[in-house]
Write an enzyme that holds these catalytic residues in place. Structure first.
Site, PDB file in Angstrom:
ATOM      1  N   ASN A  34      -0.742  -3.214  11.872  1.00 56.18           N
ATOM      2  CA  ASN A  34      -0.575  -2.315  10.927  1.00 56.18           C
ATOM      3  C   ASN A  34      -2.128  -1.531  10.802  1.00 56.18           C
ATOM      4  O   ASN A  34      -2.790  -1.310   9.802  1.00 56.18           O
ATOM      5  CB  ASN A  34      -0.293  -2.966   9.274  1.00 56.18           C
ATOM      6  CG  ASN A  34      -0.190  -2.067   8.216  1.00 56.18           C
ATOM      7  OD1 ASN A  34       0.130  -0.709   8.405  1.00 56.18           O
ATOM      8  ND2 ASN A  34      -0.200  -2.325   7.102  1.00 56.18           N
ATOM      9  N   PHE A  79      -7.758 -12.321   6.461  1.00 58.22           N
ATOM     10  CA  PHE A  79      -7.038 -11.102   6.011  1.00 58.22           C
ATOM     11  C   PHE A  79      -5.805 -10.703   6.751  1.00 58.22           C
ATOM     12  O   PHE A  79      -5.122 -10.142   5.966  1.00 58.22           O
ATOM     13  CB  PHE A  79      -7.926  -9.805   6.256  1.00 58.22           C
ATOM     14  CG  PHE A  79      -9.186  -9.940   5.544  1.00 58.22           C
ATOM     15  CD1 PHE A  79      -9.470  -9.334   4.244  1.00 58.22           C
ATOM     16  CD2 PHE A  79     -10.370 -10.126   6.184  1.00 58.22           C
ATOM     17  CE1 PHE A  79     -10.635  -9.414   3.585  1.00 58.22           C
ATOM     18  CE2 PHE A  79     -11.722 -10.035   5.594  1.00 58.22           C
ATOM     19  CZ  PHE A  79     -11.983  -9.590   4.465  1.00 58.22           C
ATOM     20  N   SER A 123      -3.890 -12.331  -3.946  1.00 53.18           N
ATOM     21  CA  SER A 123      -3.779 -11.341  -4.815  1.00 53.18           C
ATOM     22  C   SER A 123      -3.564 -11.582  -6.115  1.00 53.18           C
ATOM     23  O   SER A 123      -2.810 -12.617  -6.439  1.00 53.18           O
ATOM     24  CB  SER A 123      -2.481 -10.516  -4.197  1.00 53.18           C
ATOM     25  OG  SER A 123      -1.872  -9.632  -5.173  1.00 53.18           O
ATOM     26  N   ALA A 124      -3.712 -10.757  -7.136  1.00 53.01           N
ATOM     27  CA  ALA A 124      -3.392 -10.924  -8.561  1.00 53.01           C
ATOM     28  C   ALA A 124      -1.646 -11.060  -8.761  1.00 53.01           C
ATOM     29  O   ALA A 124      -1.599 -11.234  -9.916  1.00 53.01           O
ATOM     30  CB  ALA A 124      -4.186 -10.053  -9.470  1.00 53.01           C
ATOM     31  N   TYR A 147       6.399 -11.334  -0.990  1.00 51.33           N
ATOM     32  CA  TYR A 147       5.219 -11.151  -0.739  1.00 51.33           C
ATOM     33  C   TYR A 147       4.047 -12.005  -1.567  1.00 51.33           C
ATOM     34  O   TYR A 147       3.236 -12.719  -1.092  1.00 51.33           O
ATOM     35  CB  TYR A 147       4.957  -9.664  -0.894  1.00 51.33           C
ATOM     36  CG  TYR A 147       3.330  -9.433  -1.170  1.00 51.33           C
ATOM     37  CD1 TYR A 147       2.431  -9.482   0.019  1.00 51.33           C
ATOM     38  CD2 TYR A 147       2.690  -9.295  -2.336  1.00 51.33           C
ATOM     39  CE1 TYR A 147       1.098  -9.456   0.053  1.00 51.33           C
ATOM     40  CE2 TYR A 147       1.276  -9.010  -2.360  1.00 51.33           C
ATOM     41  CZ  TYR A 147       0.516  -9.187  -1.240  1.00 51.33           C
ATOM     42  OH  TYR A 147      -1.040  -8.845  -1.390  1.00 51.33           O
ATOM     43  N   LYS A 151       1.885 -15.492  -0.480  1.00 54.26           N
ATOM     44  CA  LYS A 151       0.304 -15.670  -0.951  1.00 54.26           C
ATOM     45  C   LYS A 151       0.272 -17.075  -1.896  1.00 54.26           C
ATOM     46  O   LYS A 151      -0.634 -17.829  -1.611  1.00 54.26           O
ATOM     47  CB  LYS A 151       0.090 -14.549  -2.217  1.00 54.26           C
ATOM     48  CG  LYS A 151      -0.140 -13.191  -1.240  1.00 54.26           C
ATOM     49  CD  LYS A 151      -1.462 -13.343  -0.200  1.00 54.26           C
ATOM     50  CE  LYS A 151      -1.399 -11.864   0.722  1.00 54.26           C
ATOM     51  NZ  LYS A 151      -2.312 -12.333   1.868  1.00 54.26           N
ATOM     52  N   TYR A 175      -7.437 -10.640  -5.382  1.00 57.14           N
ATOM     53  CA  TYR A 175      -7.960  -9.187  -5.503  1.00 57.14           C
ATOM     54  C   TYR A 175      -6.821  -8.544  -6.630  1.00 57.14           C
ATOM     55  O   TYR A 175      -5.689  -8.720  -6.678  1.00 57.14           O
ATOM     56  CB  TYR A 175      -7.578  -8.260  -4.161  1.00 57.14           C
ATOM     57  CG  TYR A 175      -8.016  -9.013  -3.044  1.00 57.14           C
ATOM     58  CD1 TYR A 175      -9.243  -9.811  -2.848  1.00 57.14           C
ATOM     59  CD2 TYR A 175      -7.476  -8.527  -1.789  1.00 57.14           C
ATOM     60  CE1 TYR A 175      -9.717 -10.067  -1.649  1.00 57.14           C
ATOM     61  CE2 TYR A 175      -7.727  -9.179  -0.519  1.00 57.14           C
ATOM     62  CZ  TYR A 175      -9.101  -9.873  -0.640  1.00 57.14           C
ATOM     63  OH  TYR A 175      -9.369 -10.267   0.786  1.00 57.14           O
TER      64      TYR A 175
HETATM   65  C1  UD1 Z   1       1.281  -3.593  -6.234  1.00 56.61           C
HETATM   66  C2  UD1 Z   1       2.196  -4.569  -5.860  1.00 56.61           C
HETATM   67  C3  UD1 Z   1       1.583  -5.934  -5.883  1.00 56.61           C
HETATM   68  C4  UD1 Z   1       0.244  -5.738  -4.943  1.00 56.61           C
HETATM   69  C5  UD1 Z   1      -0.537  -4.475  -5.120  1.00 56.61           C
HETATM   70  C6  UD1 Z   1      -1.701  -4.332  -4.399  1.00 56.61           C
HETATM   71  C7  UD1 Z   1       4.442  -4.026  -6.877  1.00 56.61           C
HETATM   72  C8  UD1 Z   1       5.477  -4.235  -7.932  1.00 56.61           C
HETATM   73  N1  UD1 Z   1       3.403  -4.776  -7.192  1.00 56.61           N
HETATM   74  O1  UD1 Z   1       0.735  -3.597  -7.551  1.00 56.61           O
HETATM   75  O2  UD1 Z   1       2.239  -6.943  -5.427  1.00 56.61           O
HETATM   76  O3  UD1 Z   1      -0.586  -6.829  -4.913  1.00 56.61           O
HETATM   77  O4  UD1 Z   1       0.272  -3.484  -5.335  1.00 56.61           O
HETATM   78  O5  UD1 Z   1      -1.081  -3.708  -3.061  1.00 56.61           O
HETATM   79  O6  UD1 Z   1       4.709  -3.245  -6.050  1.00 56.61           O
HETATM   80  N2  UD1 Z   1       2.268   3.730 -10.069  1.00 56.61           N
HETATM   81  C9  UD1 Z   1       2.737   5.169 -10.609  1.00 56.61           C
HETATM   82  N3  UD1 Z   1       3.419   6.043  -9.446  1.00 56.61           N
HETATM   83  C10 UD1 Z   1       3.309   5.689  -8.150  1.00 56.61           C
HETATM   84  C11 UD1 Z   1       2.618   4.370  -7.665  1.00 56.61           C
HETATM   85  C12 UD1 Z   1       2.125   3.774  -8.748  1.00 56.61           C
HETATM   86  O7  UD1 Z   1       2.937   5.453 -11.632  1.00 56.61           O
HETATM   87  O8  UD1 Z   1       3.803   6.455  -7.233  1.00 56.61           O
HETATM   88  C13 UD1 Z   1       1.691   3.248 -11.057  1.00 56.61           C
HETATM   89  C14 UD1 Z   1       2.427   1.705 -11.246  1.00 56.61           C
HETATM   90  O9  UD1 Z   1       3.585   1.835 -12.031  1.00 56.61           O
HETATM   91  C15 UD1 Z   1       1.167   1.006 -11.667  1.00 56.61           C
HETATM   92  C16 UD1 Z   1      -0.206   1.463 -11.099  1.00 56.61           C
HETATM   93  O10 UD1 Z   1       0.245   2.898 -10.860  1.00 56.61           O
HETATM   94  O11 UD1 Z   1       1.187   0.982 -13.228  1.00 56.61           O
HETATM   95  C17 UD1 Z   1      -0.358   0.729  -9.886  1.00 56.61           C
HETATM   96  O12 UD1 Z   1       0.557   0.602  -9.023  1.00 56.61           O
HETATM   97  P1  UD1 Z   1       0.213  -0.081  -7.462  1.00 56.61           P
HETATM   98  O13 UD1 Z   1      -0.661   0.749  -6.581  1.00 56.61           O
HETATM   99  O14 UD1 Z   1       1.547   0.158  -6.781  1.00 56.61           O
HETATM  100  O15 UD1 Z   1      -0.120  -1.417  -7.551  1.00 56.61           O
HETATM  101  P2  UD1 Z   1       0.421  -2.495  -8.542  1.00 56.61           P
HETATM  102  O16 UD1 Z   1       1.563  -2.267  -9.057  1.00 56.61           O
HETATM  103  O17 UD1 Z   1      -0.551  -3.217  -9.386  1.00 56.61           O
END
Ligand code: UD1
Length: 332
Positions: A34, A79, A123-124, A147, A151, A175
């Site tokens: 990747n 990593f 990861s958190a 996933y 972890k 993280y």
């Molecule tokens: C996601 C993963 C998590 C992973 C983290 C880092 C899920 C449920 N969780 O977390 O396990 O450790 O990425 O890679 O997939 N959002 C939008 N529109 C989008 C994309 C995201 O509104 O198109 C919002 C989400 O709802 C969230 C925030 O942006 O509130 C962050 O989303 P994202 O970047 O996917 O991270 P996590 O959900 O925190």
């Protein structure tokens, strides 16, 4: 010398830059599943000297033994792994194979080589969904996808390993939401296919690759109703790894530490900030919540400050600026 598994990947490559800046020698071990070898040339441009690397898979004990035999490795930053939540649901075997079996093979090779200092990328996502925020390291863990489970399983293995042999020095770093890119725009995040994380999607919408961003829900208990995350600049994370390594050099200890800023930022705030610093428009539409999403997540960062002397220095402006610079320079 530091062995960096997954050193050509997003967080690994940025951490290598910081290792070099801090005066550490390192060897990258990556199967490029990747990532691309071209990243290594970019890293060389930034650090101004050749990068030592070996192509290999952490599930291959012979390849691991070879890298330990070829270099005086004193510690490992681990990593390498698969990280897409949705993919993990459809391909659980691959996730357990890469992330769990791969980590076990790595621990075995380390033990054979007498190298017992390890920094692990967690990861958190290991925290349960209903935690009060900010969430500290002693909060209960609960995972909802393969996933996250991989972890957590590796975290548990590492803690058993430390109990079985106290010579192991282990830092497990949880993280929050890594984002941004190196300010040179030479390296950054390159998700294969359609990204699922917020910032790469925002960048693609700003670049005109996608017409608009879908905001997953505006009915969360946040000030504007959109989800809240603890976005942390990838160069801050890189510095956190070097701080963890320094800590382990000085302390025969096993620690589990959050890496975040301690501040939550909403999805709408990210979009507004991105528009302001990039000068680009990011059209969006509100759609229903994403399955299994949590509303609000941000870190208690007191342990990182106390143990590692590390705090995140970069704000969301800088994350957006660097993410956009990377997108604009490299990815259309
Ligand atoms: C996601 C993963 C998590 C992973 C983290 C880092 C899920 C449920 N969780 O977390 O396990 O450790 O990425 O890679 O997939 N959002 C939008 N529109 C989008 C994309 C995201 O509104 O198109 C919002 C989400 O709802 C969230 C925030 O942006 O509130 C962050 O989303 P994202 O970047 O996917 O991270 P996590 O959900 O925190």
């Amino acid at each position: 010398m530091i062995l960096v598994t997954g050193g050509a990947g997003y967080i690994g490559s940025h951490t290598c830059i910081e290792l070099a800046r801090a005066g550490h020698e390192f060897v990258v071990f990556d199967n490029f599943s990747n990532s691309a070898p071209a990243v290594l040339a970019r890293m060389e441009q930034i650090i101004g000297r050749p990068v030592v690397w070996q192509k290999g898979d952490i599930r291959d004990p012979a390849a691991l033994d070879k890298v330990f035999a070829g270099h005086p490795v004193s510690a490992v930053l681990h990593f390498a792994g698969l990280k897409a939540v949705t993919e993990s649901i459809s391909q659980p075997i691959d996730y357990f194979d890469n992330n769990v079996h791969g980590s076990i093979a790595l621990m075995g090779a380390m033990a054979r080589a007498g190298c017992k200092t390890l920094v692990f990328s967690s990861s958190a996502t290991v925290y349960g969904p209903e935690q009060p925020m900010p969430v500290a390291e002693d909060a209960p863990c609960a995972v909802s996808n393969p996933y996250g489970r991989t972890k957590l399983v590796v975290e548990e293995l590492l803690s058993e390993l430390g109990r079985s042999d106290p010579q192991w020095r282990i830092a497990t770093l949880r993280y929050f939401n890594p984002t941004g890119a190196h300010p040179s725009a030479l390296i950054g995040e390159s998700p294969l296919g359609t990204p699922s994380n917020l910032m790469p999607l925002v960048c693609q919408v700003a670049a005109g690759i996608r017409p608009s961003l879908q905001i997953f829900g505006d009915d969360y208990p946040s000030h504007d109703g959109t989800g809240v995350r603890d976005f942390v600049h990838v160069m801050d994370l890189a510095e956190g790894h070097v701080a963890a390594l320094d800590f382990l050099t000085k302390n025969q200890a096993r620690i589990v530490v959050n890496l975040g800023t301690g501040h939550g930022t909403s999805v709408l705030e990210v979009i507004r900030t991105f528009e302001r610093v990039s000068g680009q428009r990011v059209p969006y539409e509100i759609v229903p919540r994403r399955d299994a999403d949590i509303g609000i997540s941000f870190a208690d960062v007191s342990l990182a400050r106390e143990l590692l002397g590390w705090v995140a220095k970069r704000d969301v402006d800088e994350m957006c600026r660097d993410a956009w610079r990377w997108q604009a320079a490299n990815r259309g």
